[in-house]
Write an enzyme that holds these catalytic residues in place. Structure first.
Site, PDB file in Angstrom:
ATOM      1  N   CYS A  72      44.961  32.350  42.769  1.00  0.00           N
ATOM      2  CA  CYS A  72      43.583  32.858  42.758  1.00  0.00           C
ATOM      3  C   CYS A  72      43.645  34.366  43.040  1.00  0.00           C
ATOM      4  CB  CYS A  72      42.769  32.137  43.829  1.00  0.00           C
ATOM      5  SG  CYS A  72      41.096  32.780  43.950  1.00  0.00           S
ATOM      6  N   CYS A 196      36.244  35.935  38.493  1.00  0.00           N
ATOM      7  CA  CYS A 196      37.558  35.278  38.606  1.00  0.00           C
ATOM      8  C   CYS A 196      38.637  36.342  38.424  1.00  0.00           C
ATOM      9  CB  CYS A 196      37.676  34.190  37.548  1.00  0.00           C
ATOM     10  SG  CYS A 196      39.270  33.367  37.555  1.00  0.00           S
TER      11      CYS A 196
HETATM   12  N1  LIG Z   1      40.163  27.790  39.568  1.00  0.00           N
HETATM   13  C1  LIG Z   1      41.431  28.366  39.258  1.00  0.00           C
HETATM   14  C2  LIG Z   1      42.094  29.066  40.392  1.00  0.00           C
HETATM   15  C3  LIG Z   1      41.214  30.099  41.037  1.00  0.00           C
HETATM   16  C4  LIG Z   1      41.001  31.339  40.196  1.00  0.00           C
HETATM   17  C5  LIG Z   1      40.278  32.371  41.000  1.00  0.00           C
HETATM   18  N2  LIG Z   1      38.934  32.210  41.314  1.00  0.00           N
HETATM   19  C6  LIG Z   1      40.691  33.787  40.733  1.00  0.00           C
HETATM   20  O1  LIG Z   1      40.026  34.698  41.256  1.00  0.00           O
HETATM   21  O2  LIG Z   1      41.721  34.006  40.102  1.00  0.00           O
HETATM   22  C7  LIG Z   1      42.394  27.296  38.731  1.00  0.00           C
HETATM   23  O3  LIG Z   1      42.472  26.190  39.285  1.00  0.00           O
HETATM   24  O4  LIG Z   1      43.111  27.604  37.780  1.00  0.00           O
END
Ligand SMILES: N[C@@H](CCC[C@H](N)C(=O)O)C(=O)O
Length: 257
Positions: A72, A196
C-alpha cells in the site's frame, strides 16, 4: 489497544504500534470490524508497525476486509510519518514491507516513498496492467468526474483475467502533458477510495509507457488531493520510482483488541 488514525490524500488507515507483538494477526474478523465505518473506527486499511532486525521497522498491511494484502503506497507514506512520530526515525528511513525494502524521506512536510522497480507493463487495446507492489489495471476514460467507478471497477476487478485474486482498477483522464486525474476502485475495500498510492504510481508509469506523456515527473489528481510520481527509465523498464505526497495523523484512540 492504542490506535492512531492516519490519512494520505484521503486514503485512511488505522495504524498500531505492534513492536510488542500483542496483535492476533489471524483475527481477520476483528481487523475488518475495526475498519468498518459503521461498526468500527472506519478505514481503508489496517497497518501494523513492527520491529525488524535489519532496518528501522516492518510494515504489515491489511485491507479493510481484514485480509493481509500486497503493498500500500499511501499506507507506506503514513507509516513513515508514524515512525517519525514514535521517534523511531528522523527524516530518512529504510523499512521492509511485503514487496521488499523501501527507502523514504520526509521533506517540507511531504513523505517521499521509493517504490520497487517495474520491468513489466502489459499493454492491451483499451488498458494496461502492471504491478507496482500491488496489481493495477489502468484504463483511460472520458468524463472521469461522472464516471461510474464502483460498478465498472467491480466488474473489471471480478472478471477475467483477474477473477477471484482480483486487481485494483484505475480510471484515468489526461488533463495536460504531465497531469492526470485518477479514480481508483480498490480490491479488498471493494469500493472506490479517495486515493491509491500504488495506483497513481501505476498510472504514471503506464501513461509514460503508452506515450501519453514524455515527462518523468507526473502529477496525479486523486479525489483526496494531489500526488506526484517521479522515475527514471532503464533498458528493463523503470527504476528510482518515488511516490510523493502528504501523510497526516488525524486522531489517536483506545479500544479493546
Ligand atoms: N487494496 C490494495 C492494496 C492497497 C493499495 C493502497 N491503498 C495504496 O495506496 O497503494 C490491494 O489489495 O491490492
Amino acid at each position: 489497544m492504542t490506535f492512531y488514525k492516519y490519512q494520505g490524500t484521503g486514503n485512511d488507515f488505522v495504524i498500531v504500534d505492534n513492536r510488542l507483538q500483542f496483535i492476533d494477526k489471524k483475527d481477520t474478523k476483528r481487523i475488518a470490524t475495526i475498519c468498518d465505518r459503521r461498526f468500527g473506527i472506519g478505514a481503508d486499511g489496517f497497518i501494523l508497525l513492527e520491529n525488524d532486525e535489519n532496518v528501522d521497522f516492518k510494515m504489515v498491511y491489511y485491507n479493510a476486509d481484514g485480509n493481509e494484502s500486497t503493498m500500500c503506497g499511501n499506507g507506506g507514506r503514513c507509516i513513515v510519518a508514524f515512525a517519525k512520530f514514535l521517534n523511531i526515525i528522523e527524516n530518512e528511513t529504510e523499512f521492509i514491507a511485503i514487496d521488499g525494502l523501501h527507502k523514504a524521506k520526509i521533506e517540507e512536510g511531504l513523505v517521499h516513498l521509493q517504490m520497487q522497480e517495474v520491468s513489466e507493463i502489459e499493454s492491451f487495446d483499451n488498458h494496461l496492467f502492471l504491478d507496482t507492489g500491488s496489481p493495477h489495471h489502468v484504463e483511460l476514460v472520458s468524463g472521469l468526474a461522472d464516471f461510474e467507478v464502483k460498478s465498472n471497477g467491480a466488474r473489471i476487478r471480478n472478471g477475467a483475467p483477474y477473477n477471484e485474486a482480483g486487481s485494483n482498477v484505475n480510471f484515468v483522464e489526461q488533463l495536460s502533458a504531465e497531469n492526470f486525474a485518477v479514480r481508483t476502485y480498490e480490491r479488498g475495500v471493494e469500493d472506490e477510495t479517495l486515493s491509491c498510492g500504488t495506483g497513481v504510481t501505476a498510472v504514471a508509469l503506464a501513461m509514460h509507457k503508452s506515450g501519453k506523456t514524455k515527462a518523468d515527473k507526473i502529477s496525479l489528481q486523486t479525489q483526496g488531493g494531489p500526488l506526484n510520481v517521479t522515475f527514471s527509465t532503464n533498458d528493463n523498464g523503470y527504476d528510482n520510482i518515488w511516490l510523493i505526497g502528504p501523510a497526516e495523523q488525524v486522531f489517536k484512540g483506545e479500544i479493546e483488541w
